[in-house]
Design a protein around this motif. Structure first.
Motif, mmCIF file in Angstrom:
data_model
loop_
_atom_site.group_PDB
_atom_site.id
_atom_site.type_symbol
_atom_site.label_atom_id
_atom_site.label_comp_id
_atom_site.label_asym_id
_atom_site.label_seq_id
_atom_site.Cartn_x
_atom_site.Cartn_y
_atom_site.Cartn_z
ATOM 1 N N GLY A 327 0.812 -1.204 0.000
ATOM 2 C CA GLY A 327 0.000 0.000 0.000
ATOM 3 C C GLY A 327 0.845 1.253 0.000
ATOM 4 N N ARG A 328 1.944 1.239 0.739
ATOM 5 C CA ARG A 328 2.808 2.410 0.800
ATOM 6 C C ARG A 328 3.475 2.678 -0.548
ATOM 7 N N ALA A 329 3.819 1.632 -1.276
ATOM 8 C CA ALA A 329 4.409 1.818 -2.607
ATOM 9 C C ALA A 329 3.402 2.470 -3.548
ATOM 10 N N SER A 330 2.145 2.028 -3.465
ATOM 11 C CA SER A 330 1.083 2.631 -4.279
ATOM 12 C C SER A 330 0.865 4.090 -3.892
ATOM 13 N N ALA A 331 0.883 4.353 -2.590
ATOM 14 C CA ALA A 331 0.680 5.721 -2.117
ATOM 15 C C ALA A 331 1.764 6.646 -2.636
ATOM 16 N N LYS A 332 2.990 6.167 -2.659
ATOM 17 C CA LYS A 332 4.120 6.993 -3.095
ATOM 18 C C LYS A 332 3.906 7.495 -4.521
ATOM 19 N N VAL A 333 3.411 6.627 -5.386
ATOM 20 C CA VAL A 333 3.167 7.017 -6.777
ATOM 21 C C VAL A 333 2.136 8.138 -6.840
ATOM 22 N N GLN A 334 1.055 8.009 -6.094
ATOM 23 C CA GLN A 334 0.004 9.024 -6.116
ATOM 24 C C GLN A 334 0.446 10.312 -5.443
ATOM 25 N N LEU A 335 1.238 10.205 -4.380
ATOM 26 C CA LEU A 335 1.701 11.397 -3.673
ATOM 27 C C LEU A 335 2.599 12.259 -4.539
ATOM 28 N N LEU A 336 3.397 11.644 -5.394
ATOM 29 C CA LEU A 336 4.276 12.409 -6.286
ATOM 30 C C LEU A 336 3.482 13.295 -7.231
ATOM 31 N N ASP A 337 2.245 12.925 -7.498
ATOM 32 C CA ASP A 337 1.342 13.732 -8.324
ATOM 33 C C ASP A 337 0.495 14.663 -7.461
ATOM 34 N N ASP A 338 -0.039 14.138 -6.371
ATOM 35 C CA ASP A 338 -0.992 14.896 -5.553
ATOM 36 C C ASP A 338 -0.373 16.087 -4.834
ATOM 37 N N ILE A 339 0.837 15.936 -4.325
ATOM 38 C CA ILE A 339 1.435 17.018 -3.523
ATOM 39 C C ILE A 339 1.726 18.256 -4.371
ATOM 40 N N PRO A 340 2.402 18.121 -5.542
ATOM 41 C CA PRO A 340 2.592 19.318 -6.364
ATOM 42 C C PRO A 340 1.264 19.937 -6.796
ATOM 43 N N ARG A 341 0.268 19.097 -7.028
ATOM 44 C CA ARG A 341 -1.038 19.623 -7.435
ATOM 45 C C ARG A 341 -1.651 20.472 -6.317
ATOM 46 N N LEU A 342 -1.515 20.019 -5.068
ATOM 47 C CA LEU A 342 -2.051 20.788 -3.948
ATOM 48 C C LEU A 342 -1.329 22.134 -3.821
#
Length: 421
Positions: A327-342
Motif C-alpha cells: 500500500g505504501r508503494a502505491s501511495a508513493k506514486v500518487q503522492l508524487l502527483d498529488d502534492i505538487p497539485r495541492l
C-alpha cells in the motif's frame, strides 16, 4: 444525525467475557497510539507536569476471560510506562523530572462490569501510587448509559480545567453515542480526541429507516438495497463493499471534526466494525496514520492512497489499502502527483504547516512517505525560514515552505482538477 442505538450483543462480564478478534486488534492500536500520544505531549525538555483526562465511556470489566487487559487497564499501564520512560531519559540528560496528572473516568451501564473493573483496576492504581509517585491518577467510576452521563463527565473535565482530553467510546452494544455528542466534544475542547467503535450494519439499518434515499445512493453501484441486510451479508468481504461503507461512514461522521479517520477494522470474515479517530489538529491524524502503518493489515481502506482518499469513481476505480508495504508503494506514486497539485492549487507556494492541515484531512499515507514524495517530486522544492533548500526528508519542519520550482518539468499536469478525481 445518529440518535438511535448502534447495538450489538453486549459482553457477559459476570460469566467471563471472551476477547473477540476485532477487539484484540483495536486494543493493540489503542495502546500504541496512546503510547505515542503521551510521548508527543511530554517531550518539551523543561516541562515538569502534564495534565490530561481520559474518558472510557464503555469500559467493561477491564480484563477478559483469557486474561488479556481491556482499555481501562491499557490506559493505566501506558501512563505509568510513560512517566518511568520519560524520567529515565530526563535523569540521563540532566532535565527536570516529569509528573503526569490524569483524570481517568470509567463508565459502563452494567453494574457488574463496573464492580469487576474496580477490582481489576485497584492493584494497578495502588502499585502506581506506591512505586511511581510521579503519576497522579484521579479515578472516577460511573454506572449508566454514556449519553446520560456525558453532561456530568463534561462538567468534571471543565471544572478540572483539563485541556488535553481523550475519549474512548467503544460501544460494543452497550449504549448509543449521538452524533451531536461527538460534535460537542470536539468543539468544546481544542485538544480533544475521540476513538469511536461501531458495527456498520447498525448504521445501515438506521439510515434505511431515517434516510433511505441517502443510503440507496451510497450503495446503488453494488446493486444492494439498504433494506436488504442479507444482501449486504453476501458482499461484506468484498472490496467494493468496503469502499461504499467507508464513503457512507465519512458522509455521516466526516463533519464532526477537522480530521476524521474512517477506516474499518480488517477482518477476514468481512468489514463489519469501524474504529474511527476524531481529532482537531493534523499532528494527531499524522501520529494515528503512522500507528496504523506500524500495525499493517489491522485496518483497511478502499479508494485512493494519496491525498484524496475518497476522490475516486466507486464503479471503476479504487484499491484496497492495508497500510502495508504494498500500500505504501502505491501511495508513493500518487503522492508524487498529488502534492505538487495541492501546492499549485494554492498558487505556487504553501507553508508546510498549512500543507499538513490540507493534506491530513483525507489521506491514509504515512508521514515518511509524504516527506519522501515532497523531496523526490521533480517540480517541488522545500525552503527553510532563512531561504535555504531542504535536501533531506526527515528534516522538513512545519515552518518551511513548499514551492513549485521556477523551471518545471510537467507543470501542465497541475492545472485543473485531478484526472483521478
Amino acid at each position: 444525525m445518529i440518535e438511535e442505538e448502534l447495538a450489538t450483543k453486549p459482553y457477559d462480564w459476570e460469566g467471563g467475557a471472551a476477547l473477540q478478534n476485532h477487539s484484540k486488534r483495536k486494543h493493540k492500536i489503542l495502546r500504541e497510539y496512546f503510547q505515542k500520544y503521551l510521548g508527543v505531549r511530554c517531550q518539551i525538555p523543561h516541562q515538569s507536569k502534564f495534565r490530561l483526562a481520559v474518558i472510557d465511556g464503555f469500559a467493561g470489566g477491564g480484563r477478559y476471560a483469557c486474561g488479556s487487559v481491556g482499555s481501562p487497564l491499557i490506559f493505566i499501564e501506558e501512563l505509568r510506562a510513560a512517566v518511568e520512560r520519560s524520567n529515565l531519559y530526563r535523569v540521563a540528560n540532566n532535565l527536570p523530572n516529569l509528573e503526569i496528572e490524569c483524570l481517568l473516568v470509567l463508565s459502563d451501564q452494567n453494574q457488574a462490569a463496573i464492580n469487576l473493573l474496580k477490582a481489576n483496576c485497584a492493584p494497578l492504581v495502588a502499585a502506581a501510587k506506591d512505586e511511581c509517585p510521579a503519576l497522579h491518577l484521579l479515578t472516577h467510576f460511573y454506572v449508566g448509559e454514556f449519553e446520560r452521563l456525558y453532561p456530568s463527565i463534561k462538567e468534571l473535565v471543565v471544572r478540572g480545567r483539563y485541556r488535553s482530553v481523550l475519549y474512548n467510546l467503544d460501544q460494543c452494544g452497550h449504549s448509543q453515542v449521538r452524533r451531536g455528542t461527538l460534535v460537542d466534544i470536539m468543539r468544546s475542547l481544542a485538544s480533544a480526541e475521540i476513538f469511536l467503535t461501531f458495527a456498520i450494519e447498525t448504521l445501515l439499518a438506521f439510515l434505511a429507516k431515517t434516510e433511505p434515499e441517502r443510503a440507496k445512493a451510497q450503495l446503488r453501484h453494488l446493486d444492494v438495497s439498504p433494506n436488504d441486510l442479507q444482501g449486504i451479508e453476501k458482499i461484506i468481504s468484498d472490496d467494493a463493499w468496503l469502499g461504499a461503507a467507508e464513503r457512507l461512514v465519512f458522509d455521516v461522521f466526516g463533519k464532526c471534526a477537522p480530521f476524521v479517520s474512517t477506516f474499518s477494522i480488517n477482518n477476514p470474515a468481512g468489514w463489519r466494525y469501524w474504529l474511527i479517530h476524531f481529532a482537531n489538529n493534523y499532528r494527531a491524524r499524522q501520529v494515528y496514520n503512522n500507528t496504523l502503518h506500524d500495525n499493517a493489515t489491522s485496518q483497511a481502506h478502499f479508494g485512493r492512497s494519496g491525498l484524496e482518499m475518497l476522490s475516486y469513481d466507486p464503479r471503476h476505480d479504487g484499491e484496497k489499502y492495508l497500510f502495508d508495504l504494498g500500500g505504501r508503494a502505491s501511495a508513493k506514486v500518487q503522492l508524487l502527483d498529488d502534492i505538487p497539485r495541492l501546492v499549485s492549487d494554492a498558487g505556487d507556494a504553501i507553508n508546510v504547516g498549512e500543507f499538513y492541515e490540507a493534506a491530513y484531512s483525507a489521506t491514509p499515507a504515512h508521514s515518511d512517505d509524504i516527506h519522501s514524495a515532497i523531496i523526490e517530486a521533480a517540480d517541488l522544492e522545500v525552503l527553510t525560514a532563512n531561504g535555504g533548500i531542504r535536501r533531506s526528508a526527515n528534516t522538513i519542519e512545519p515552518s518551511d515552505t513548499l514551492r513549485l520550482k521556477r523551471q518545471r518539468s510537467f507543470f501542465p499536469m497541475f492545472l485543473g482538477p485531478s484526472s483521478k478525481a
